[in-house]
Design an enzyme around this catalytic site. Structure first.
Site, PDB file in Angstrom:
ATOM      1  N   TYR A   1      -8.912   6.124 -10.808  1.00  7.09           N
ATOM      2  CA  TYR A   1      -9.259   5.597  -9.493  1.00  7.09           C
ATOM      3  C   TYR A   1     -10.649   4.991  -9.608  1.00  7.09           C
ATOM      4  CZ  TYR A   1     -10.004   5.174  -4.509  1.00  7.09           C
ATOM      5  OH  TYR A   1     -10.251   4.672  -3.254  1.00  7.09           O
TER       6      TYR A   1
ATOM      7  N   ARG B   1       4.349 -15.130  -5.612  1.00  9.45           N
ATOM      8  CA  ARG B   1       4.746 -15.849  -4.393  1.00  9.45           C
ATOM      9  C   ARG B   1       3.510 -16.407  -3.711  1.00  9.45           C
ATOM     10  NH1 ARG B   1       2.328 -12.083  -1.154  1.00  9.45           N
ATOM     11  NH2 ARG B   1       2.656  -9.940  -1.789  1.00  9.45           N
TER      12      ARG B   1
ATOM     13  N   ARG C   1      -6.824 -11.473  10.088  1.00  6.03           N
ATOM     14  CA  ARG C   1      -5.405 -11.272  10.430  1.00  6.03           C
ATOM     15  C   ARG C   1      -5.332 -10.680  11.830  1.00  6.03           C
ATOM     16  NH1 ARG C   1      -1.974  -9.105   5.271  1.00  6.03           N
ATOM     17  NH2 ARG C   1      -3.016 -10.326   3.664  1.00  6.03           N
TER      18      ARG C   1
ATOM     19  N   GLU D   1      -4.268 -10.061  -9.030  1.00  2.00           N
ATOM     20  CA  GLU D   1      -5.180  -9.172  -8.306  1.00  2.00           C
ATOM     21  C   GLU D   1      -5.981  -8.317  -9.294  1.00  2.00           C
ATOM     22  OE1 GLU D   1      -2.911  -8.572  -4.069  1.00  2.00           O
ATOM     23  OE2 GLU D   1      -2.785  -6.920  -5.483  1.00  2.00           O
TER      24      GLU D   1
ATOM     25  N   GLY E   1       0.797  -1.235   0.000  1.00  2.00           N
ATOM     26  CA  GLY E   1       0.000   0.000   0.000  1.00  2.00           C
ATOM     27  C   GLY E   1       0.826   1.280   0.000  1.00  2.00           C
TER      28      GLY E   1
ATOM     29  N   ASN F   1       1.152 -11.084  -7.798  1.00  2.00           N
ATOM     30  CA  ASN F   1       2.116 -11.443  -6.760  1.00  2.00           C
ATOM     31  C   ASN F   1       2.704 -12.795  -7.116  1.00  2.00           C
ATOM     32  OD1 ASN F   1       1.839  -9.181  -4.999  1.00  2.00           O
ATOM     33  ND2 ASN F   1      -0.150  -9.985  -4.419  1.00  2.00           N
TER      34      ASN F   1
END
Ligand code: ADP
Length: 449
Positions: free
Chosen positions: A202, A292, A336, A275, A165, A290
Site C-alpha cells: 500500500y 477505453r 463530476r 494509471e 474501487g 483502462n
C-alpha cells in the site's frame, strides 16, 4: 470512414459521441432502456432503438439485444463509451464475428489488460515499474500474510477483476488479514463474479496520476500527457485536472516514456489510459490500464485542443496517428456533478430536476444529458454532468471553476455542487498539496450551504 455508428451507452457520454459523429458526417443510432426514453441522447441521434426495460442486464448490458439493434439499423460500427460493455472482450469478439467494427482495442488486448494480475505481469515484462506484491493471485490467507511480511505492511488486497474501487481492502497487520481477505473476496465475487485476489504494497499518501495514450493499427503509440485524479472518495474520482500540480518536466518525460512502453508492449490500438501511483519521492508505479475512453477525457481535450472521440473513431477506421506526443498548453479541471447528497455520506439522490441552469461563459464546458423536467432514474450511475473549466494557469482555472459553480443551479435533487464549492476554497487544494487520502481529513461541514 464509417457510415453509421451505434452508441452502446447512455447519458452524457452517448451525447458526447453523437456530437463528434455529427461533426464528422457520420450517422448515429442511440439505444435506450425504457427508463431513458426522455434522455437527450435519444433525441439527438439520427435513429433510436428501445432495447428493453430499465435493468442494465436487460438493456445496456444485453449483447443479443444490442446486436439486434445493429442489424435493424445497419450500423457498421459500435462505440461502447465507458462502463457497461466498454471493456468486455466477449462483446468485442461478437462485434468482430458479426463484421461490425468495435471502436476500441481487440478482444485480445482487452483480455491482457482487463485482468489486473495479467496486466501487471505484462508490464513487468515490458520493463514498466509496478507496485511490489504477490506473483499473481493469492491461494490463501497464510500465503497472503507471508507475502505481506516480506513486502512490509501496510498492504492492499485487490480484486484481479476490480473496477470502480470495489474489492479493495487495506491491511495494516497480520491480525487484520483474514477479515479483510474474506470481505474483499465477498465483494469481488458479488461485483465481478470473480473472487481472485492479489496483494501489493500500500503506497502511503500517493498521487493518482494517469497518462492518456493513443495507438493506431500500424504500431504507433503516443501520449497526450497526464491527468491528476488524486481527489477521490472511496477510490472513486471526484475531480481531475491537467497538468498535475505535482508534475515536473523530468517526471513527465519518464512517465510518458513508460506509458508508451506499456501501450507498445501489447501493440495497443485505440485511446487508453495508463494509471500510475506516484509517491512523495516521485517514484511511480503502474497500477492498471483502462482500454477505453474515460470519464475525465475532456480535461485532456481542453489542454491539448484535440477531440479524443474523433481520434478514437479515426484510429478504428484505420487512419494512422501523427505519432507525436502532446503537452498541456493550458490548465483544465473537471468536477463530476453527481445526483448525491454530500451531507448524507454521498447517498444517491435520484428524482425530478425542477430547474436547471448550466454554468456558461469563456473557458467553461458542461457535458450533460439532463435538463429541467428530466427525472434522474435510480438504476444507473449517479453522474449527471461534468463541469470542465480551462484557463492559462491553475490559479485562474480554480477561480473560473468557483465562478462557474456559483452560476450552476440544479433544483429538485441534491447534487455534489456544494462539495466542489467547498473544495475550490480549500487552502491545501488550492496550493496543489494533496494525495489520494485527501478526503479522509476533509471537513464535510464546509459543504453546508
Ligand atoms: P479500480 O479499477 O477499482 O478503480 P485501481 O486499481 O484503479 O482500482 O485503484 C483505485 C484507487 O485505489 C487508486 O486511485 C488509489 O487511490 C487506490 N490504490 C490502489 N492500489 C493502491 C496501492 N497499492 N497503494 C495505495 N493506494 C492504492
Amino acid at each position: 470512414m464509417f457510415n453509421k455508428i451505434l452508441i452502446a451507452n447512455r447519458g452524457e457520454i452517448a451525447l458526447r459521441i453523437i456530437r463528434t459523429c455529427k461533426e464528422m458526417g457520420i450517422k448515429t443510432v442511440a439505444i435506450y432502456s425504457k427508463a431513458d426514453a426522455e434522455s437527450l441522447h435519444v433525441r439527438f441521434a439520427d435513429e433510436a432503438v428501445c432495447i428493453g426495460p430499465a435493468a442494465s442486464s436487460e438493456s445496456y448490458l444485453n449483447i443479443p439485444r444490442i446486436m439486434a439493434a445493429v442489424e435493424i439499423t445497419n450500423a457498421d460500427a459500435i462505440h461502447p463509451g465507458y462502463g457497461f460493455l466498454a471493456e468486455n472482450a466477449n462483446f468485442a469478439e461478437i462485434c468482430r464475428q458479426s463484421g461490425v467494427k468495435f471502436i476500441g482495442p481487440t478482444p485480445e488486448m482487452i483480455n491482457k489488460m482487463g485482468d489486473k494480475v495479467t496486466a501487471k505481469e505484462t508490464m513487468i515484462k515490458a520493463g514498466v515499474p509496478v507496485v511490489p506484491g504477490s506473483d499473481g493471485l493469492l491461494k490463501d490467507v497464510k500465503q497472503g500474510i507471508k507475502i505481506a511480511n516480506q513486502i512490509g505492511y501496510p498492504v492492499i488486497l485487490k480484486a484481479t477483476a476490480g473496477g470502480g474501487g470495489k474489492g479493495m481492502r487495506i491491511v495494516n497487520k497480520d491480525d487484520e488479514f483474514e477479515e479483510a481477505w474474506d470481505s474483499a473476496r465477498k465483494e469481488a465475487k458479488a461485483s465481478f463474479t470473480n473472487d481472485g485476489i492479489y496483494v501489493e504494497k500500500y503506497v502511503v499518501e500517493p498521487r493518482h496520476i494517469e497518462f492518456q495514450i493513443v495507438g493506431d493499427q500500424f504500431g504507433n503509440v503516443c501520449h497526450l500527457s497526464e491527468r491528476d485524479c488524486s481527489i477521490q472518495r472511496r477510490h472513486q474520482k471526484l475531480v481531475e485536472e491537467s497538468p498535475s500540480p505535482f508534475m515536473t518536466p523530468e517526471l513527465r518525460e519518464k512517465m510518458g516514456e513508460a506509458a508508451i512502453k506499456a501501450g507498445k508492449s501489447i501493440n495497443y490500438e485505440g485511446v487508453g489510459t495508463i494509471e500510475f501511483l506516484v509517491d512523495k519521492f516521485r517514484n511511480f508505479y503502474f497500477m492498471e490500464m483502462n482500454t477505453r475512453i474515460q470519464v475525465e477525457h475532456p480535461v485532456t481535450e481542453e489542454v491539448i485542443d484535440h477531440d479524443l472521440i474523433k481520434e478514437q473513431i479515426k484510429v478504428a477506421a484505420g487512419i494512422p496517428i501523427s505519432g507525436k506526443n502532446y503537452f498541456p498548453t493550458m490548465h483544465a479541471m473537471e468536477c463530476r456533478i453527481n445526483a448525491e447528497d454530500v451531507m448524507k455520506d454521498f447517498r444517491p439522490s435520484p428524482g425530478k430536476i425542477t430547474s436547471f441552469h448550466s454554468a456558461k461563459g469563456h473557458g467553461v464546458r458542461v457535458d450533460t444529458h439532463v435538463y429541467a423536467g428530466y427525472t434522474v432514474p435510480p438504476y444507473y450511475d449517479s453522474m449527471i454532468a461534468k463541469l470542465i473549466c480551462k484557463a492559462q494557469t491553475r490559479e485562474d482555472c480554480i477561480k473560473k471553476m468557483q465562478r462557474a459553480l456559483d452560476e450552476f443551479v440544479i433544483e429538485g435533487i441534491k447534487t455534489t455542487i456544494p462539495f466542489h464549492k467547498a473544495l475550490m476554497k480549500d487552502e491545501a487544494f488550492k496550493a496543489g498539496d494533496f494525495n489520494t487520502g485527501f478526503m479522509n481529513t476533509f471537513d464535510m461541514d464546509n459543504c453546508k450551504e
